[in-house]
Write an enzyme that holds these catalytic residues in place. Structure first.
Site, short mmCIF file in Angstrom:
data_model
loop_
_atom_site.label_atom_id
_atom_site.label_comp_id
_atom_site.label_asym_id
_atom_site.label_seq_id
_atom_site.Cartn_x
_atom_site.Cartn_y
_atom_site.Cartn_z
N GLY A 165 0.80 -1.22 0.00
CA GLY A 165 0.00 0.00 0.00
C GLY A 165 0.83 1.27 0.00
O GLY A 165 0.63 2.16 -0.82
N MET A 197 4.61 3.30 2.12
CA MET A 197 5.79 3.12 2.96
C MET A 197 6.13 4.41 3.69
O MET A 197 6.18 5.48 3.10
CB MET A 197 6.96 2.66 2.07
CG MET A 197 8.26 2.50 2.80
SD MET A 197 8.17 1.19 4.07
CE MET A 197 9.35 1.82 5.25
N GLU A 198 6.40 4.26 4.98
CA GLU A 198 6.52 5.39 5.89
C GLU A 198 7.90 6.03 5.96
O GLU A 198 8.26 6.61 7.00
CB GLU A 198 6.12 4.93 7.29
CG GLU A 198 7.10 3.96 8.00
CD GLU A 198 6.77 2.48 7.85
OE1 GLU A 198 6.08 2.11 6.89
OE2 GLU A 198 7.22 1.69 8.70
N HIS A 244 -2.18 5.91 8.61
CA HIS A 244 -1.27 4.86 9.05
C HIS A 244 0.20 5.26 8.84
O HIS A 244 1.01 5.21 9.76
CB HIS A 244 -1.60 3.57 8.29
CG HIS A 244 -0.74 2.40 8.65
ND1 HIS A 244 -1.15 1.42 9.53
CD2 HIS A 244 0.52 2.05 8.26
CE1 HIS A 244 -0.18 0.52 9.66
NE2 HIS A 244 0.83 0.88 8.89
N GLU A 245 0.51 5.67 7.62
CA GLU A 245 1.92 6.00 7.33
C GLU A 245 2.35 7.22 8.13
O GLU A 245 3.47 7.28 8.63
CB GLU A 245 2.13 6.24 5.83
CG GLU A 245 1.67 5.11 4.92
CD GLU A 245 2.16 3.73 5.30
OE1 GLU A 245 3.25 3.62 5.90
OE2 GLU A 245 1.43 2.74 5.04
N1 B3K Z 1 5.93 -0.64 6.58
C1 B3K Z 1 5.43 -0.82 5.26
C2 B3K Z 1 5.44 -2.25 4.82
C3 B3K Z 1 6.69 -2.67 4.19
C4 B3K Z 1 6.55 -4.06 3.59
C5 B3K Z 1 7.82 -4.55 3.07
N2 B3K Z 1 7.70 -5.87 2.46
C6 B3K Z 1 4.06 -0.27 5.10
C7 B3K Z 1 3.29 -0.14 6.35
O1 B3K Z 1 2.96 -1.09 7.03
O2 B3K Z 1 3.01 0.96 6.73
ZN ZN Z 2 2.66 0.05 8.77
#
Ligand code: B3K
Ligand code: ZN
Length: 876
Positions: free
Chosen positions: A266, A268-269, A302-303
């Site tokens: 979705g 990435m933070e 979320h991010e």
């Molecule tokens: N932290 C990322 C997810 C990364 C996945 C890598 N395979 C997005 C999220 O959970 O906010």
């Molecule tokens: Zn996350």
């Protein structure tokens, strides 16, 4: 290089890093096939690691090493050792500066991990272990460093971004441009990001509670610039919410979001520079449905929330992933609940958890919220780590209360700011801030599987005592035969014959949270005048299954009277489930099928209830999906599930036709589109009615769908109508509508993805042949995960009927696609294979066919570590 049999990493083997990196200076010269990366690292022996100076071991994958220097002196190649997955360099001083030059190939990077190209834009994805595909580095979250990044690129990439604040820009002697970024916060390599492209931006600003001004920017290709407003609004709401609910302010002067079309998940933070899958950020009323609007709000939140729960306080190692993910999902769920209808949000989340996470917990890849081992960490970005992890945090919230939880989170952030910590540190902060012990509660982190509560009760008329006995158990999961009892917060109320909540204590409280801690426990309620009806696990207070011998009448009573909206819905699901179970069994025995009149009456009264939130009505009218029924079966009989559900849906549609029509007409609105809770609720019920009406395949119902399809002024109504046509209309009408829709939206990537999804998930239209045809469509792209998810994923995960065709061809198709995709993008292949991993749960031949398809994947040659882990564990 990936080994045929990848090795397993264990939590128990965790050691602190041998060396620390105080600062990281990166210099990129971007070229599609040969990007030059120079990295200068200030390295220091970690005093916590012990004596001596062991070699420095760096991670590195698919890199072309050019040179290694220490303190300005070139290290001859004979001195260091290139490893299959890295580099080992001898060390002779406790502090030194290391400089490495290497080359990478973004254009050929189809794994979408590391630095890659998406529609001509450079972008990165480093979590979990993608930074090692950019340069040699101690690529682990407990090595935190201050990053300075310079990007040099030809003029066709005017926008050059990285984490932190811009500190310099200019032109090189040969006419390229460069920008330098400095991130003042130490961070692990997984939060590094770089973007370069010809992008447009929407800009806004936000003033924090303490009065600091933050610049907000959303970057996208020019054609999408009109689709950023909702994400920007959502971002500002999220920033305010985190200040109000958690006392957390944003910490940099600038916050950037970039939309990219090729993305494995979705969003990435990355610190200060979030990268989003276009589908999770871009929206306009004409092109996005209500659920997309809501998904964007929640993912943007979320991010953003990760800035504290993830970035300022990060994970020590990847076994602790739920520390940031479970907590952040809980935070985003509460944010969405505060912005929209709380009950509906809860129902949606639980419904998803029960269908997909429970299935994971009962399947071959079951693992605890904090796993003990993994082969490939990418496989552990799971529903268990995310959604069940969020339920675990929610239970702590329930046990401590909102205030106690806030004290705990304040202490957690204060104690661990700037550190890489563990789930244990999180619980400890909750305990210390509240002076409580959560020793037994910790088992939620270490034991896998979904606990079951068997509840029985007895009322003693003479004494007025009501005794509720709770027995807990948890099925075995791989590597965990026996489970110890969990600490389960069981929220409940007791209903009297009038349908009102009975007072449960002298203070008049009508709801209690029972602390279930033993294998078997009895709770007594005194002074009751009548035998009450229990409303158990209100608001789904724990991720467990509750069994209680409710009768149909009792469930109807709860559906009408329970003061807990979630449990009203739950009663409707239990009722439907009972009826569908009966239908399945009747079908197996060759009996004629019949839907109980009581169920029809219950649905009718829900439909006619003007006091209920229309969105809640829509949820109550929805029968449990085939997937949910499959999860709840001991042994899946796909055919019986399909027949039973189709029959029930048809019988309800027929019996409720007039009511559905009245309801549908009453909800029609000419107001301009707005994605607010009330309007979304109205559209949701209206479209639920439309779909039910079309189930009958009556001409007048399909005519309504045609009208709505042609007149709709927003994508929610348009897509719902098209969905109804694709599922229930004649082939010629379906084809005409699909062609018209495509013609209108062919330029819009997100709408085309939706168009693919409507077809691949249709029980009627999405046959295997159609799905294969869709894969030949010019808009389909095997290298784009969104397209793969829409077409192949839609078929495998959301088209129960066609995927489960008795000849096993659906499984073979998935196996074939997984094998092909593994060569391009192992992460996507390892996700796509999941629908064919649960073969043990199927009855008879279908299970064997599924196993055969899975075995074919195993036998197809060398698999990536990602795919090998899932397939080998599922065949075992
Ligand atoms: N932290 C990322 C997810 C990364 C996945 C890598 N395979 C997005 C999220 O959970 O906010
Ligand atoms: Zn996350």
């Amino acid at each position: 290089m990936k080994d045929a049999q990848p090795s397993t990493v264990y939590l128990k083997d965790y050691r602190v890093p041998e060396y620390l990196v105080d600062s990281t200076r990166l210099h990129f010269e971007l070229q599609p096939k040969a990007t030059l990366v120079k990295s200068q690292l200030k390295i220091r022996r970690n005093p916590a690691a012990g004596e001596g100076l062991p070699p420095l071991v760096l991670d590195g994958v698919e890199l072309e090493l050019l040179s290694v220097s220490i303190d300005g002196k070139l290290v001859p190649a004979s001195r260091y050792q290139e490893l299959p997955q890295g580099l080992s360099i001898p060390v002779d001083a406790p502090e030194f500066e290391l400089e490495i030059h290497n080359r990478i190939n973004p254009e050929d990077n189809t794994s979408l991990e590391g630095l890659y190209l998406s529609n001509g834009m450079y972008c990165t994805q480093c979590e979990a272990e993608g930074f090692r595909k950019i340069t040699y580095y101690p690529d682990r979250p407990d090595v935190m460093s201050r990053f300075t990044t310079t990007i040099v690129a030809p003029r066709q990439y005017p926008v050059l971004l990285s984490n932190g604040n811009e500190t310099a820009r200019g032109t090189t002697e040969d006419g390229r441009q460069f920008v330098t970024w400095e991130d003042p916060f130490a961070k692990p390599s997984y939060l590094f990001a770089l973007v370069a492209g010809d992008l447009q931006q929407v800009e806004d600003s936000y003033t924090t509670a303490s009065g600091r001004e933050v610049k907000l920017q959303i970057f996208t290709e020019a054609k999408n610039i009109g689709k950023c407003d909702h994400a920007m609004r959502s971002l500002k709401k999220a920033m305010r919410w985190d200040e109000e609910v958690y006392g957390r302010e944003y910490d940099l002067d600038i916050f950037m979001v970039v939309a990219v079309d090729h993305f494995n998940m979705g969003a990435m933070e990355n610190k200060g520079l979030n990268i989003f899958n276009s589908a999770c950020v871009l929206a306009s009323p004409e092109t996005a449905t209500d659920s997309t609007f809501q998904r964007i709000e929640s993912i943007v939140g979320h991010e953003y929330f990760h800035n504290w729960s993830g970035n300022r306080v990060t994970c020590r190692d990847w076994f602790q992933l739920s520390l940031k993910e479970g907590f952040t999902v809980f935070r985003d769920a509460e944010f969405s609940a505060d912005m929209n209808s709380r009950a509906v949000k809860r129902i949606e989340d639980v419904s998803m958890l029960r269908t997909t996470q429970f299935a994971e917990d009962g399947g071959p890849m079951a693992h605890p919220v904090r796993p003990d081992s993994y082969m490939e960490i990418s496989n552990f970005y799971t529903l268990t780590v995310y959604e069940k992890g969020a339920e675990v945090v929610r239970m702590i919230h329930t046990l401590l209360g909102a205030e106690g939880f806030r004290k705990g989170s304040d202490l957690y952030f204060e104690r661990h700011d700037g550190c890489a910590v563990t789930c244990e540190d999180f619980i400890k902060a909750m305990e210390d801030a509240n002076g409580v012990g959560l020793t037994q509660f910790r088992r939620w982190y270490s034991q896998a599987g979904t606990p079951v509560l068997d509840v029985t009760d007895a009322y003693d008329e003479a004494t007025g005592n009501y005794a509720l006995t709770v027995k807990q158990s948890c099925p075995p999961t791989p590597g965990q035969e026996q489970k110890l009892p969990f600490h389960i917060p069981l929220a409940l109320g007791l209903l009297g014959a009038e349908g009102t909540d009975l007072p449960l204590d002298s203070a008049g409280n009508t709801q209690v949270v029972l602390q279930v801690t033993e294998q078997e426990q009895t709770f007594n309620f005194t002074g009751l005048q009548e035998k009450p009806l229990p409303s158990l696990l209100r608001d789904f207070s724990a991720p467990v299954k509750v069994r209680y011998g409710y009768t149909t009448e009792q469930l109807l009573f709860l559906m009408r009277n329970d003061s807990d909206a979630f449990n009203r819905w739950d009663a409707s699901q239990r009722l439907a489930f009972m009826a569908l179970e009966q239908l399945q069994s009747d079908y197996r025995q060759g009996k004629s099928l019949y839907l109980p009149e009581a169920l029809v009456a219950a649905y009718r009264s829900v439909l006619q209830n003007r006091d209920l939130d229309p969105a809640l009505i829509a949820e109550m009218l929805a029968l449990p999906s085939e997937q949910t029924l499959a999860e709840q079966s001991e042994q899946i009989d796909a055919e019986a599930i399909i027949v039973a559900r189709k029959f029930a849906r048809g019988a309800l549609a027929k019996a409720l036709k007039d009511d559905l029509l009245v309801c549908y007409r009453g909800l029609h609105s000419d107001k301009p589109y707005s994605p607010d809770a009330a309007e979304i609720a109205a559209r949701s019920l209206k479209n639920t009615c439309l779909t039910y009406l079309c189930v009958t395949e009556d001409t007048d119902a399909l005519e309504l769908a045609q009208q709505q399809f042609h007149r709709a002024s927003n994508m929610t109504d348009s897509a719902a109508a098209l969905g109804a046509l694709v599922n229930f209309a004649e082939a010629a009408d379906t084809e005409a509508a699909l062609a018209q829709f495509y013609q209108r939206w062919r330029q819009d990537t997100q709408v085309v993805e939706l168009w693919f999804g409507l077809q691949s998930t249709s029980a009627r239209w999405g046959t295997l042949e159609k799905v294969r045809e869709l894969m030949q469509h010019p808009a389909f792209e095997q290298k784009n995960p969104n397209k793969v998810r829409a077409v192949i994923g839609g078929f495998a995960n959301r088209n129960f009927t066609q995927f489960h065709r008795a000849d096993g061809s659906g499984f073979e198709f998935v196996a074939e696609q997984v094998i092909a995709l593994d060569k391009l993008n192992p992460q996507i292949a390892a996700r796509l294979v999941i629908p064919i991993t649960r073969w043990k749960k199927y009855r008879g031949e279908l299970g064997e066919k599924m196993q055969g398809a899975l075995q074919a994947v195993m036998d197809s040659g060398k698999l990536s570590a990602d795919l090998y882990e899932v397939v080998s564990k599922s065949l075992a």
